[in-house]
Scaffold this motif. Sequence first.
Motif, PDB file in Angstrom:
ATOM      1  N   GLN A 219       0.853  -1.184   0.000  1.00  0.00           N
ATOM      2  CA  GLN A 219       0.000   0.000   0.000  1.00  0.00           C
ATOM      3  C   GLN A 219       0.890   1.236   0.000  1.00  0.00           C
ATOM      4  OE1 GLN A 219      -2.332   1.303   3.471  1.00  0.00           O
ATOM      5  NE2 GLN A 219      -4.127   1.269   2.126  1.00  0.00           N
ATOM      6  N   ASN A 220       0.961   1.861  -1.170  1.00  0.00           N
ATOM      7  CA  ASN A 220       1.787   3.053  -1.350  1.00  0.00           C
ATOM      8  C   ASN A 220       3.230   2.770  -0.947  1.00  0.00           C
ATOM      9  OD1 ASN A 220      -0.512   4.460  -2.243  1.00  0.00           O
ATOM     10  ND2 ASN A 220      -1.098   4.915  -0.126  1.00  0.00           N
ATOM     11  N   LYS A 258      -6.951  -1.873  -1.595  1.00  0.00           N
ATOM     12  CA  LYS A 258      -7.461  -1.061  -2.693  1.00  0.00           C
ATOM     13  C   LYS A 258      -7.431   0.390  -2.264  1.00  0.00           C
ATOM     14  CE  LYS A 258     -11.346  -0.249  -5.785  1.00  0.00           C
ATOM     15  NZ  LYS A 258     -12.753  -0.566  -6.117  1.00  0.00           N
ATOM     16  N   ASP A 259      -6.658   1.191  -3.017  1.00  0.00           N
ATOM     17  CA  ASP A 259      -6.516   2.617  -2.709  1.00  0.00           C
ATOM     18  C   ASP A 259      -6.067   2.784  -1.258  1.00  0.00           C
ATOM     19  OD1 ASP A 259      -7.395   3.161  -5.308  1.00  0.00           O
ATOM     20  OD2 ASP A 259      -9.483   3.149  -4.683  1.00  0.00           O
ATOM     21  N   ASN A 260      -6.856   3.453  -0.439  1.00  0.00           N
ATOM     22  CA  ASN A 260      -6.465   3.717   0.945  1.00  0.00           C
ATOM     23  C   ASN A 260      -7.181   2.812   1.938  1.00  0.00           C
ATOM     24  OD1 ASN A 260      -4.575   5.837   0.532  1.00  0.00           O
ATOM     25  ND2 ASN A 260      -6.278   7.229   0.109  1.00  0.00           N
ATOM     26  N   THR A 261      -7.673   1.692   1.452  1.00  0.00           N
ATOM     27  CA  THR A 261      -8.392   0.771   2.334  1.00  0.00           C
ATOM     28  C   THR A 261      -7.709  -0.588   2.334  1.00  0.00           C
ATOM     29  OG1 THR A 261     -10.492   1.885   1.895  1.00  0.00           O
ATOM     30  CG2 THR A 261     -10.601  -0.328   2.804  1.00  0.00           C
ATOM     31  N   ASP A 275      -8.064   1.860   7.627  1.00  0.00           N
ATOM     32  CA  ASP A 275      -7.367   2.913   6.888  1.00  0.00           C
ATOM     33  C   ASP A 275      -5.868   2.644   6.949  1.00  0.00           C
ATOM     34  OD1 ASP A 275      -6.310   3.813   9.328  1.00  0.00           O
ATOM     35  OD2 ASP A 275      -7.701   5.494   9.498  1.00  0.00           O
ATOM     36  N   HIS A 300     -10.972  -7.594  -3.762  1.00  0.00           N
ATOM     37  CA  HIS A 300     -11.714  -6.389  -4.116  1.00  0.00           C
ATOM     38  C   HIS A 300     -12.130  -6.443  -5.578  1.00  0.00           C
ATOM     39  CE1 HIS A 300     -10.063  -4.188  -0.535  1.00  0.00           C
ATOM     40  NE2 HIS A 300     -11.204  -3.548  -0.662  1.00  0.00           N
ATOM     41  N   GLU A 303     -17.159  -1.915  -6.228  1.00  0.00           N
ATOM     42  CA  GLU A 303     -17.585  -1.483  -4.899  1.00  0.00           C
ATOM     43  C   GLU A 303     -17.786  -2.668  -3.958  1.00  0.00           C
ATOM     44  OE1 GLU A 303     -21.095   0.795  -5.476  1.00  0.00           O
ATOM     45  OE2 GLU A 303     -20.047   2.506  -6.352  1.00  0.00           O
ATOM     46  N   SER A 320     -18.707  -0.779   1.119  1.00  0.00           N
ATOM     47  CA  SER A 320     -19.013   0.455   1.840  1.00  0.00           C
ATOM     48  C   SER A 320     -20.025   0.233   2.953  1.00  0.00           C
ATOM     49  CB  SER A 320     -19.550   1.515   0.870  1.00  0.00           C
ATOM     50  OG  SER A 320     -18.585   1.832  -0.108  1.00  0.00           O
TER      51      SER A 320
END
Length: 556
Positions: A219-220, A258-261, A275, A300, A303, A320
């Motif tokens: 993650q990043n 996925k992204d920031n999750t 997070d 993932h 959605e 979500s």
Amino acid sequence: MSQFKKFTLLSLSLLFVFSCSDETTYFDQEAEEAFKEKIDQNSVSVTDLTELNSVLNFDQAGVVDLVTNTTSTSGKSFSNAKGNELAGDYPLTLVATLDAPRPNFDGFDNLAATHVAINGDVAYVTYNTAGLGYAGAMYIIDIADPQNPVVLSGILYYADLNSVVYNEGHAYVVGGFDAGESLTNAFIGKIPVAGNTIDNDNITYGIQDGFNVPDVAIQNDKVIVGSGTNGLLIAYDKATMTKLYDTPVTDIRSLSVKDNTIAVLDASSGVKFMDPDFNLVNEIAISSDFGVDEKRTITHFGENVLVAEGSNGAGVYNASTGAFIEYLPIILDPDGIEAVNKVTNAVSVNEDVVFMANGGAGLALFKGTGSTADPYGVIDLAGSINYVASKGDYLFAAAGLGGFKVIKMNKPSSELQERCAVSPVYNGTNVLNVNVGEDLSYSGSRSFRALTINGSLLLCGSWTVRDGIDIGNNALFELSGSMTLARNDRRRNITVGEGATFRIEDGNLVIWGDLILEDNSSLEFIGTNSVTVHGSVIRSSSATVSGNFDDTEGKF
């Protein structure tokens, strides 16, 4: 005090057993260096290309069948009427089976594939050893040329390698190691793979309390690691491999970022969404029986998230809201499988296709995702399917004693689709007969059982044919795109009859069998072409071959 448990891949399901202590232990530089020295002493680089490529098995390479006359556990049938089956939507071909490495070293006689990371046309496959003892490996396979896959590099460990992820020139592997009296057996390795060659001299290790690590994700600028029962979710700095922070999680089975999750599958409660700082954002409560220490995956897509839930199949949830959407059922093939072997071990999503590794019930394919996913069929592979991953044009499946399958999906490129747009999409049966006087033209991506052409036929797209192609006397068959006929252990032929023409334009033709050119027949090539004949080219003296093409096997 930690209890010893072990990751293991069994023949019917992908299982792991692991543990770590309830308290985090941060190791000083001296302990880190001692661990690195010991694990380095217990690793061996494999550089001999003959040894590396001995794991490639082409016995069943070629066209892969999709069984569609099956039913789900709910009894729902999705077959076409027998004898009137539509051409398949997925022209799959088996590139090769990757057998487990069997080096001439003690302890490496029981390896099984555990995971794969895919970067373009390169795959990084990890192995561990079933049962007692520690042994594992990572092999790097170039699959850019599906007719000639090449194992580029490998490393053997007296350590289990349970999972791998690729990022920016490095493969990050996690596992367990018999460290003797050391405080820890659990580790992560950052392996440089510049040029797809393992740099054994510059591997960076991170260690943590416990005996094994089941999963890893990026993650990043952080590497996220999940240890198992009564374990921890840990963040490492990607550049330095130093620990940043952690949080306890009861029973981690897998991770998905996925992204920031960060989604964490906790077998004791369900899915936890966190997070980047490991603050709990949301939860999905799941009451399925995940089994004792059995591997299950979380994926993932859009959605939603897909969760491998054992005998319940794959659960689909809104990421979500946590709302349950549906279960994708286990499709049975063949019938009569014991209930204990009907379990969804892993799920993978590739665009609008869902693949489910269902143990003894095989590898299922669903069309669509989420609430629109419908059962399509079971991919005909030998062995019990324990793990699946798919990305781009490739599908990887761990089939227990059947080996690790590398499958090409043969998706038509956008350029090919544009080229073929002038012809209608083929939606007919899987046996196509073109009668004398008929002039037909089709586009698409389909799998046929057989083609018989006595008139004129143009196929533009991506195609497979299981049982043979017969181009009758004075007939015309034009191919633009790709086509594969038959497979290595079930060879079939293309026969070009007297006075017939087989014309290939910007095409790629693979024949697991013979190409037979009868009297006064012609084989014509236009543009850039490739032909792979695994049998023989049997050519009449009056037959002609014209144009430019790459004869990959030197049969012309």
